[in-house]
Scaffold this motif. Structure first.
Motif, PDB file in Angstrom:
ATOM      1  N   LYS A   1     -17.572  23.865  59.272  1.00 24.06           N
ATOM      2  CA  LYS A   1     -17.349  22.816  60.104  1.00 24.06           C
ATOM      3  C   LYS A   1     -17.370  21.437  59.317  1.00 24.06           C
ATOM      4  O   LYS A   1     -16.548  20.534  59.518  1.00 24.06           O
ATOM      5  N   PHE A   2     -18.485  21.218  58.441  1.00 26.54           N
ATOM      6  CA  PHE A   2     -18.520  20.042  57.729  1.00 26.54           C
ATOM      7  C   PHE A   2     -17.510  19.931  56.993  1.00 26.54           C
ATOM      8  O   PHE A   2     -16.918  18.821  56.518  1.00 26.54           O
ATOM      9  N   SER A   3     -16.685  21.120  56.202  1.00 28.26           N
ATOM     10  CA  SER A   3     -15.851  21.075  55.395  1.00 28.26           C
ATOM     11  C   SER A   3     -14.589  20.553  56.135  1.00 28.26           C
ATOM     12  O   SER A   3     -13.574  19.713  55.389  1.00 28.26           O
ATOM     13  N   PHE A   4     -14.324  20.879  57.131  1.00 28.67           N
ATOM     14  CA  PHE A   4     -13.232  20.522  58.045  1.00 28.67           C
ATOM     15  C   PHE A   4     -13.079  19.163  58.476  1.00 28.67           C
ATOM     16  O   PHE A   4     -12.309  18.090  58.071  1.00 28.67           O
ATOM     17  N   MET A   5     -14.307  18.559  58.716  1.00 29.65           N
ATOM     18  CA  MET A   5     -14.602  17.109  58.939  1.00 29.65           C
ATOM     19  C   MET A   5     -14.265  16.245  57.675  1.00 29.65           C
ATOM     20  O   MET A   5     -13.727  15.112  57.625  1.00 29.65           O
ATOM     21  N   THR A   6     -14.842  16.873  56.675  1.00 32.45           N
ATOM     22  CA  THR A   6     -14.723  15.930  55.422  1.00 32.45           C
ATOM     23  C   THR A   6     -13.320  16.002  54.825  1.00 32.45           C
ATOM     24  O   THR A   6     -12.827  15.071  54.599  1.00 32.45           O
ATOM     25  N   ALA A   7     -12.464  17.142  54.967  1.00 31.43           N
ATOM     26  CA  ALA A   7     -11.249  17.039  54.864  1.00 31.43           C
ATOM     27  C   ALA A   7     -10.288  16.156  55.582  1.00 31.43           C
ATOM     28  O   ALA A   7      -9.287  15.636  55.141  1.00 31.43           O
ATOM     29  N   ILE A   8     -10.755  16.082  56.681  1.00 32.98           N
ATOM     30  CA  ILE A   8     -10.000  14.979  57.734  1.00 32.98           C
ATOM     31  C   ILE A   8     -10.160  13.737  57.402  1.00 32.98           C
ATOM     32  O   ILE A   8      -9.448  12.809  57.306  1.00 32.98           O
ATOM     33  N   LYS A   9     -11.508  13.284  57.042  1.00 33.22           N
ATOM     34  CA  LYS A   9     -12.054  12.027  56.845  1.00 33.22           C
ATOM     35  C   LYS A   9     -11.478  11.604  55.577  1.00 33.22           C
ATOM     36  O   LYS A   9     -11.465  10.261  55.226  1.00 33.22           O
ATOM     37  N   HIS A  10     -11.382  12.448  54.581  1.00 31.84           N
ATOM     38  CA  HIS A  10     -11.166  12.080  52.971  1.00 31.84           C
ATOM     39  C   HIS A  10      -9.638  12.679  52.444  1.00 31.84           C
ATOM     40  O   HIS A  10      -9.814  13.519  51.587  1.00 31.84           O
ATOM     41  N   PRO A  11      -8.557  12.339  53.450  1.00 36.10           N
ATOM     42  CA  PRO A  11      -7.324  12.854  52.803  1.00 36.10           C
ATOM     43  C   PRO A  11      -6.806  12.581  51.437  1.00 36.10           C
ATOM     44  O   PRO A  11      -6.221  13.500  50.774  1.00 36.10           O
ATOM     45  N   ILE A  12      -7.310  11.381  50.945  1.00 32.52           N
ATOM     46  CA  ILE A  12      -6.819  11.060  49.697  1.00 32.52           C
ATOM     47  C   ILE A  12      -7.774  11.960  48.412  1.00 32.52           C
ATOM     48  O   ILE A  12      -7.054  12.239  47.595  1.00 32.52           O
ATOM     49  N   VAL A  13      -8.818  12.222  48.878  1.00 31.64           N
ATOM     50  CA  VAL A  13      -9.643  12.881  47.920  1.00 31.64           C
ATOM     51  C   VAL A  13      -9.164  14.350  47.931  1.00 31.64           C
ATOM     52  O   VAL A  13      -8.953  14.965  46.853  1.00 31.64           O
ATOM     53  N   SER A  14      -8.703  14.842  49.115  1.00 34.98           N
ATOM     54  CA  SER A  14      -7.806  16.019  49.301  1.00 34.98           C
ATOM     55  C   SER A  14      -6.681  16.312  48.411  1.00 34.98           C
ATOM     56  O   SER A  14      -6.448  17.044  47.570  1.00 34.98           O
ATOM     57  N   ILE A  15      -5.904  15.219  48.460  1.00 36.48           N
ATOM     58  CA  ILE A  15      -4.678  15.254  47.650  1.00 36.48           C
ATOM     59  C   ILE A  15      -4.975  15.122  46.080  1.00 36.48           C
ATOM     60  O   ILE A  15      -4.364  15.818  45.268  1.00 36.48           O
ATOM     61  N   LEU A  16      -5.878  14.410  45.821  1.00 35.65           N
ATOM     62  CA  LEU A  16      -6.298  14.234  44.394  1.00 35.65           C
ATOM     63  C   LEU A  16      -6.938  15.413  43.844  1.00 35.65           C
ATOM     64  O   LEU A  16      -6.492  15.886  42.672  1.00 35.65           O
ATOM     65  N   MET A  17      -7.689  16.241  44.642  1.00 34.64           N
ATOM     66  CA  MET A  17      -8.296  17.528  44.096  1.00 34.64           C
ATOM     67  C   MET A  17      -7.072  18.674  43.759  1.00 34.64           C
ATOM     68  O   MET A  17      -6.732  19.339  42.903  1.00 34.64           O
ATOM     69  N   VAL A  18      -6.032  18.552  44.815  1.00 35.44           N
ATOM     70  CA  VAL A  18      -4.611  19.427  44.483  1.00 35.44           C
ATOM     71  C   VAL A  18      -3.859  19.049  43.505  1.00 35.44           C
ATOM     72  O   VAL A  18      -3.572  20.031  42.638  1.00 35.44           O
ATOM     73  N   ILE A  19      -3.894  17.820  43.413  1.00 33.56           N
ATOM     74  CA  ILE A  19      -2.985  17.551  42.185  1.00 33.56           C
ATOM     75  C   ILE A  19      -3.794  17.943  40.756  1.00 33.56           C
ATOM     76  O   ILE A  19      -3.154  18.366  39.837  1.00 33.56           O
ATOM     77  N   ILE A  20      -4.866  17.584  40.694  1.00 26.88           N
ATOM     78  CA  ILE A  20      -5.592  17.735  39.466  1.00 26.88           C
ATOM     79  C   ILE A  20      -5.612  19.276  39.323  1.00 26.88           C
ATOM     80  O   ILE A  20      -5.539  19.620  38.084  1.00 26.88           O
ATOM     81  N   LEU A  21      -5.868  20.233  40.189  1.00 25.72           N
ATOM     82  CA  LEU A  21      -5.907  21.452  40.270  1.00 25.72           C
ATOM     83  C   LEU A  21      -4.499  21.845  39.791  1.00 25.72           C
ATOM     84  O   LEU A  21      -4.577  22.865  38.968  1.00 25.72           O
ATOM     85  N   ALA A  22      -3.493  21.399  40.307  1.00 23.69           N
ATOM     86  CA  ALA A  22      -2.203  21.790  39.696  1.00 23.69           C
ATOM     87  C   ALA A  22      -1.872  21.424  38.356  1.00 23.69           C
ATOM     88  O   ALA A  22      -1.249  22.392  37.579  1.00 23.69           O
ATOM     89  N   ILE A  23      -2.456  20.343  37.971  1.00 28.06           N
ATOM     90  CA  ILE A  23      -2.384  19.993  36.521  1.00 28.06           C
ATOM     91  C   ILE A  23      -3.116  21.084  35.548  1.00 28.06           C
ATOM     92  O   ILE A  23      -2.510  21.368  34.453  1.00 28.06           O
ATOM     93  N   ILE A  24      -4.584  21.444  35.882  1.00 31.19           N
ATOM     94  CA  ILE A  24      -5.133  22.363  35.128  1.00 31.19           C
ATOM     95  C   ILE A  24      -4.487  23.602  35.259  1.00 31.19           C
ATOM     96  O   ILE A  24      -4.212  24.497  34.098  1.00 31.19           O
ATOM     97  N   ASN A  25      -3.809  24.220  36.301  1.00 24.88           N
ATOM     98  CA  ASN A  25      -3.038  25.385  36.258  1.00 24.88           C
ATOM     99  C   ASN A  25      -2.013  25.349  35.521  1.00 24.88           C
ATOM    100  O   ASN A  25      -1.505  26.276  34.960  1.00 24.88           O
ATOM    101  N   ILE A  26      -1.320  24.290  35.522  1.00 25.32           N
ATOM    102  CA  ILE A  26       0.040  24.190  34.835  1.00 25.32           C
ATOM    103  C   ILE A  26      -0.388  24.437  33.179  1.00 25.32           C
ATOM    104  O   ILE A  26       0.259  25.202  32.424  1.00 25.32           O
ATOM    105  N   LEU A  27      -1.534  23.870  32.682  1.00 24.04           N
ATOM    106  CA  LEU A  27      -1.975  23.580  31.366  1.00 24.04           C
ATOM    107  C   LEU A  27      -2.528  24.986  31.140  1.00 24.04           C
ATOM    108  O   LEU A  27      -1.828  25.534  29.946  1.00 24.04           O
ATOM    109  N   LEU A  28      -2.803  25.799  31.822  1.00 23.71           N
ATOM    110  CA  LEU A  28      -3.623  27.195  31.646  1.00 23.71           C
ATOM    111  C   LEU A  28      -2.156  28.197  31.652  1.00 23.71           C
ATOM    112  O   LEU A  28      -2.220  29.116  30.867  1.00 23.71           O
ATOM    113  N   VAL A  29      -1.143  28.054  32.123  1.00 20.80           N
ATOM    114  CA  VAL A  29      -0.096  28.558  32.288  1.00 20.80           C
ATOM    115  C   VAL A  29       0.647  28.537  30.967  1.00 20.80           C
ATOM    116  O   VAL A  29       0.983  29.424  30.302  1.00 20.80           O
ATOM    117  N   TYR A  30       0.705  27.389  30.429  1.00 20.97           N
ATOM    118  CA  TYR A  30       1.181  27.182  29.131  1.00 20.97           C
ATOM    119  C   TYR A  30       0.446  27.213  27.794  1.00 20.97           C
ATOM    120  O   TYR A  30       0.915  27.743  26.789  1.00 20.97           O
TER     121      TYR A  30
END
Length: 204
Positions: free
Chosen positions: A146-175
Motif C-alpha cells: 500500500k505504501f509503495s503504491f502511494m509513493t509511486a503515485i506521489k513521486h512519478p519523477i522519482v519513478s522515472i529516474l529509477m527506471v532510467i538509471i536502472l536501464a543505463i546500468i543494465n546496458i552497461l552490464l550487457v556491454y
C-alpha cells in the motif's frame, strides 16, 4: 602540486573502496541466494543488500559488510520470502493473463492484454519503491504494498529516474558482462537506495 596529488589519490582510493564494498555485497548476495536454493534465497538476500546499503547512505560506511549482511539475511528468511513469493504470484498472474488474452484475435482481448501490460509496468515500479521502503519501515506485507503504491503515485519523477538509471546500468552490464558477478545486483540496489533516500523523505 602536492594538494592535487593528494586529491587525486583520495579520489582513486574512494573509487577502489566503494568498488570493493559493492563487489563484496554482490558476492554475498550470490552466495546467500544459492544457499537459499535461489527462489527462497533471492528475496531475503536482496532485502539484506538494500538494508546494508541504506546504512551506508546514512553515513555508516564502516559497517562490517559480511556480518551485517548475514544478520539481515537470516532475520528476513521468513518475512522476506512471504513478501517475495506473494509478489512473484502477482507477477505470474499478470504474465499469464497477458499471454492468455493476447492469444485471442479480437480487439477487446487486445485491449485487455494492453491493460495488463500497463499494469505490469506499474507493478514493476511499485517493486522499485518497495525495496527501499522495506529497509526503512517495519510494516505488514499489505502495508508495504500500500505504501509503495502511494509513493509511486506521489513521486512519478522519482519513478522515472529509477527506471532510467536502472536501464543505463543494465546496458552497461550487457556491454561489459564481466561486471555482472561483482556488480550485477549491487549497482542497481545502490542506485535505488540512493535515489529513494535522496528524493523521498522517509519518516521514522
Amino acid at each position: 602540486m602536492g594538494i592535487c596529488i593528494s586529491k587525486g589519490w583520495r579520489f582513486f582510493y574512494n573509487i577502489c573502496d566503494w568498488s570493493l564494498k559493492l563487489a563484496t555485497i554482490n558476492l554475498m548476495w550470490v552466495f546467500c541466494t544459492i544457499l537459499g536454493l535461489s527462489i527462497l534465497g533471492v528475496f531475503p538476500s536482496t532485502i539484506a543488500m538494500i538494508s546494508v546499503i541504506r546504512r551506508w547512505t546514512l553515513g555508516e560506511i564502516d559497517t562490517p559488510i559480511i556480518k551485517t549482511f548475514w544478520i539481515y539475511f537470516v532475520s528476513e528468511i521468513k518475512k522476506g520470502n512471504i513478501l517475495g513469493l506473494f509478489l512473484l504470484l502477482i507477477g505470474l498472474i499478470i504474465f499469464f493473463n497477458i499471454n492468455f488474452y493476447h492469444s485471442f484475435e479480437h480487439p477487446i482481448f487486445d485491449l485487455i492484454s494492453i491493460m495488463f501490460i500497463l499494469f505490469s509496468v506499474f507493478y514493476g515500479i511499485i517493486i522499485l519503491h518497495l525495496l527501499p521502503i522495506y529497509a526503512n519501515y517495519n510494516f505488514t506485507i499489505v502495508n508495504y504494498i500500500k505504501f509503495s503504491f502511494m509513493t509511486a503515485i506521489k513521486h512519478p519523477i522519482v519513478s522515472i529516474l529509477m527506471v532510467i538509471i536502472l536501464a543505463i546500468i543494465n546496458i552497461l552490464l550487457v556491454y561489459i558482462p564481466g561486471l555482472i558477478l561483482f556488480f550485477g545486483v549491487s549497482l542497481s540496489a545502490t542506485a535505488l537506495t540512493v535515489i529513494a533516500n535522496h528524493f523521498i523523505h522517509f519518516k521514522k
